[in-house]
Design an enzyme around this catalytic site. Structure first.
Site, PDB file in Angstrom:
ATOM      1  N   GLU A 242     -28.985   6.318  97.903  1.00 33.28           N
ATOM      2  CA  GLU A 242     -30.344   5.899  97.610  1.00 33.28           C
ATOM      3  C   GLU A 242     -30.741   6.754  96.308  1.00 33.28           C
ATOM      4  OE1 GLU A 242     -33.603   6.270  97.074  1.00 33.28           O
ATOM      5  OE2 GLU A 242     -34.499   7.212  99.030  1.00 33.28           O
ATOM      6  N   CYS A 276     -39.180   8.967  95.913  1.00 34.33           N
ATOM      7  CA  CYS A 276     -38.193   7.835  95.322  1.00 34.33           C
ATOM      8  C   CYS A 276     -39.029   6.456  95.441  1.00 34.33           C
ATOM      9  CB  CYS A 276     -37.015   7.650  96.280  1.00 34.33           C
ATOM     10  SG  CYS A 276     -37.195   7.783  97.904  1.00 34.33           S
TER      11      CYS A 276
HETATM   12  P1  NDP Z   1     -29.524  15.475  91.813  1.00 37.92           P
HETATM   13  O1  NDP Z   1     -29.748  14.062  91.765  1.00 37.92           O
HETATM   14  O2  NDP Z   1     -28.978  16.107  90.369  1.00 37.92           O
HETATM   15  O3  NDP Z   1     -28.797  16.044  92.976  1.00 37.92           O
HETATM   16  C1  NDP Z   1     -28.445  17.125  93.147  1.00 37.92           C
HETATM   17  C2  NDP Z   1     -27.343  17.270  94.436  1.00 37.92           C
HETATM   18  O4  NDP Z   1     -26.281  16.557  94.211  1.00 37.92           O
HETATM   19  C3  NDP Z   1     -27.031  18.693  94.811  1.00 37.92           C
HETATM   20  O5  NDP Z   1     -27.092  18.987  95.929  1.00 37.92           O
HETATM   21  C4  NDP Z   1     -25.561  19.058  94.056  1.00 37.92           C
HETATM   22  O6  NDP Z   1     -24.735  19.757  94.858  1.00 37.92           O
HETATM   23  C5  NDP Z   1     -24.992  17.513  94.368  1.00 37.92           C
HETATM   24  N1  NDP Z   1     -24.194  17.072  93.620  1.00 37.92           N
HETATM   25  C6  NDP Z   1     -23.816  17.240  92.329  1.00 37.92           C
HETATM   26  N2  NDP Z   1     -22.896  16.612  91.794  1.00 37.92           N
HETATM   27  C7  NDP Z   1     -22.339  15.984  92.890  1.00 37.92           C
HETATM   28  C8  NDP Z   1     -20.832  15.135  92.897  1.00 37.92           C
HETATM   29  N3  NDP Z   1     -20.161  14.757  92.056  1.00 37.92           N
HETATM   30  N4  NDP Z   1     -20.705  14.765  94.220  1.00 37.92           N
HETATM   31  C9  NDP Z   1     -21.530  14.803  95.223  1.00 37.92           C
HETATM   32  N5  NDP Z   1     -22.779  15.601  95.272  1.00 37.92           N
HETATM   33  C10 NDP Z   1     -22.837  16.316  93.971  1.00 37.92           C
HETATM   34  O7  NDP Z   1     -30.833  16.168  92.097  1.00 37.92           O
HETATM   35  P2  NDP Z   1     -31.790  17.082  91.105  1.00 37.92           P
HETATM   36  O8  NDP Z   1     -32.665  18.003  92.068  1.00 37.92           O
HETATM   37  O9  NDP Z   1     -31.530  17.928  90.126  1.00 37.92           O
HETATM   38  O10 NDP Z   1     -33.094  15.995  90.718  1.00 37.92           O
HETATM   39  C11 NDP Z   1     -32.776  15.484  89.405  1.00 37.92           C
HETATM   40  C12 NDP Z   1     -33.792  14.215  89.439  1.00 37.92           C
HETATM   41  O11 NDP Z   1     -33.297  13.463  90.445  1.00 37.92           O
HETATM   42  C13 NDP Z   1     -35.029  14.357  89.649  1.00 37.92           C
HETATM   43  O12 NDP Z   1     -35.695  14.423  88.293  1.00 37.92           O
HETATM   44  C14 NDP Z   1     -35.710  13.065  90.167  1.00 37.92           C
HETATM   45  O13 NDP Z   1     -35.842  12.026  89.116  1.00 37.92           O
HETATM   46  C15 NDP Z   1     -34.294  12.501  90.886  1.00 37.92           C
HETATM   47  N6  NDP Z   1     -34.645  12.520  92.238  1.00 37.92           N
HETATM   48  C16 NDP Z   1     -34.651  11.527  93.169  1.00 37.92           C
HETATM   49  C17 NDP Z   1     -34.711  11.802  94.504  1.00 37.92           C
HETATM   50  C18 NDP Z   1     -34.762  10.511  95.420  1.00 37.92           C
HETATM   51  O14 NDP Z   1     -35.697  10.635  96.366  1.00 37.92           O
HETATM   52  N7  NDP Z   1     -33.990   9.569  95.100  1.00 37.92           N
HETATM   53  C19 NDP Z   1     -35.262  12.805  95.067  1.00 37.92           C
HETATM   54  C20 NDP Z   1     -34.921  14.228  94.254  1.00 37.92           C
HETATM   55  C21 NDP Z   1     -34.834  14.001  92.905  1.00 37.92           C
HETATM   56  P3  NDP Z   1     -24.361  20.963  93.925  1.00 37.92           P
HETATM   57  O15 NDP Z   1     -25.292  21.889  93.721  1.00 37.92           O
HETATM   58  O16 NDP Z   1     -23.192  21.625  95.012  1.00 37.92           O
HETATM   59  O17 NDP Z   1     -23.370  20.346  92.835  1.00 37.92           O
END
Ligand code: NDP
Length: 468
Positions: A242, A276
């Site tokens: 998602e 989202c």
């Molecule tokens: P991210 O989408 O970057 O996700 C971060 C998470 O993903 C962390 O828990 C991280 O774990 C994990 N992750 C990183 N690399 C991997 C991988 N290769 N495989 C599996 N998991 C991984 O979230 P952000 O908080 O940085 O948000 C960035 C943007 O996402 C926001 O600006 C917004 O636009 C969007 N967003 C969308 C949402 C939605 O509801 N769809 C919700 C929140 C944000 P680890 O730290 O251990 O690497």
């Protein structure tokens, strides 16, 4: 489980852990130990060991335990909502912290109330074939920081119902909320079927690559979703992704602007825009453009924003500075291109917290970054159109498709437009509402896989055909 805020917080905090700031004040809410990969591996091993016994309990017992878990969360509503409000920033009231805890309870109960029986798919002289659903094993869950409790429940409740065990990796920005929720759930659930491992930097990729995880539920950005697909390739892991979107709303010329302004507002600004499936670009017909803008400014001016713990507020800060900077950059891009900022747009950068004012931007071109990039915050671009065909083309032009909406007094006309929009859900005269029995998921780069209801249960089950 009746528990006080202080007791709940004390159970999940570690004095030597990482400080988690309140996005409204910068004060430390609590401290969480960010754990190494070895701890994640250990949690997965324990969840795997516990899974056969959990599956063997049978559906009736799992339903009973999910219902008891829902009761426990309901009884802990106030401390959970307070923690969520402090850590995420969302106010207690409005469609915010208490609402989110309430949604956890509803989704647990609805998931418990939804059976997924097997079915006979062919029964004639050629064959007798039955399709049944078995547990997959261990389900991993990586959730975001915007609705940390609710999305965790969306990910784990169906998994547990189907006889899987689960390992959750919360967002590094909101680990306390998720750890507290799981603490409450684990007061009721048997040992080792549900684990949470907080951390940052390598846990997510490890969970996606781990051979002991049979399915991964991921909610977050498209970019990280793409990394999840890569990390999970070697294990051919099942995924539900998602990945957010950039939802369009299309207002047809026959609306009463004042009558729809309130619902338009919340469609865009729920959770201060950090949702989202919030409306992130609004297309309004020229006939009603000025009146819709005026009505939206009026609604926005009456919405109190401030610290979440103050009962009067319904909008809060952005959860983190990174998101604040994204919103500020996009509004500046619109202003620089000559768009009209109707309200907001000038954050007080010296004030404490990540507050970005409610911002409505008119006369903005469809190729402006505020329109084409996901702002994920309280700034809505309003784009003028003249022909419905033009609005449909603009709505479909992006490579994401989570939700969309059409606004009209003529339901048939709205439906005709809805059917042509490239989005997983199209709402008519509302935007973003979800329901535990209505499937939800995106198309294009908003991801794949459905959550909720029977479809959600199927997504965390291994279908098996018995033929003969
Ligand atoms: P991210 O989408 O970057 O996700 C971060 C998470 O993903 C962390 O828990 C991280 O774990 C994990 N992750 C990183 N690399 C991997 C991988 N290769 N495989 C599996 N998991 C991984 O979230 P952000 O908080 O940085 O948000 C960035 C943007 O996402 C926001 O600006 C917004 O636009 C969007 N967003 C969308 C949402 C939605 O509801 N769809 C919700 C929140 C944000 P680890 O730290 O251990 O690497």
């Amino acid at each position: 489980m009746t528990v006080s805020y202080d007791t709940l917080l004390a159970r999940i905090t570690d004095p030597d852990g990482r400080a988690i700031p309140d996005p409204a004040t910068g004060e430390v809410v609590g401290r969480v130990r960010f754990r190494p990969v070895a701890d994640l591996d250990a949690a997965i091993a324990r969840a795997r060991a516990a899974q056969p016994a959990w599956a063997a309990r049978g559906d009736e017992e799992r339903v009973d335990l999910l219902l008891r878990a829902a009761d426990a969360v309901e009884a802990a509503t106030e401390p959970l909502a307070e923690l969520l409000s402090r850590e995420q920033g969302k106010p207690l009231n409005g469609p915010n912290a208490r609402f989110e805890v309430g949604a956890c309870v509803s989704w647990l109960r609805a998931t418990a109330a939804t059976p997924l029986p097997g079915e006979t798919v062919v029964d004639d002289e050629t064959a007798h074939a039955e399709l049944r659903y078995r547990p997959l094993g261990v389900v991993g869950a990586i959730g975001p920081w915007n609705w940390p409790m609710m999305i965790t429940i969306w990910q784990i409740a169906p998994a547990l119902r189907m006889g899987n065990t689960a390992v959750v990796k919360p967002s590094e920005y909101t680990p306390l909320s998720v750890l507290a929720l799981i603490e409450v759930l684990n007061h009721v659930l048997p040992q080792d079927i549900l684990h949470a491992v907080a951390g940052a930097g390598e846990l997510g990729a490890r969970l996606a690559a781990h051979p002991g995880i049979d399915k991964l539920m991921f909610t977050g950005s498209t970019r990280t979703g793409q990394a999840v697909i890569r990390s999970s390739a070697d294990t051919v892991k099942r995924l539900t992704l998602e990945l957010g979107g950039n939802d369009a709303g299309i207002v047809l010329p026959d609306v009463d602007p004042k009558a729809i302004a309130h619902d338009l507002f919340w469609g865009a600004f729920i959770n201060t825009g950090q949702t989202c499936a919030a409306m992130k670009r609004l297309y309004v017909h020229d006939d009603v453009y000025d009146d819709v803008c005026t009505a939206l400014v009026q609604v926005a001016s009456a919405m109190p924003m401030g610290r979440g713990l103050h009962e009067a507020n319904v909008l809060g800060p952005l959860q983190n500075r990174q998101q604040f900077d994204i919103v500020a950059r996009l509004v500046e891009a619109a202003r620089a291109a000559g768009a009209t900022v109707l309200t907001g747009g000038d954050p007080d950068r010296d004030a404490p917290g990540n507050f970005y004012p409610l911002t409505l931007v008119a006369d903005v071109d469809n190729d402006n970054p505020l329109v084409t990039e996901e702002q994920f915050g309280p700034a809505l671009p309003i784009i003028r159109y003249h022909e419905v065909e033009q609005a449909i083309a603009m709505a479909n032009a992006l490579d994401v498709g989570l939700g969309a909406s059409v606004w009209s007094e003529d339901k048939a006309a709205a439906r005709a437009v809805a059917e042509r929009l490239e989005a997983g859900t199209v709402w008519i005269n509302s935007h973003g509402g979800v329901h535990p029995m209505i499937p939800f998921g995106g198309v294009k780069k908003s991801g794949y896989g459905l959550e909720f209801g029977v479809e959600g249960l199927k997504s965390v089950a291994a279908p098996q055909v018995i033929n003969g």
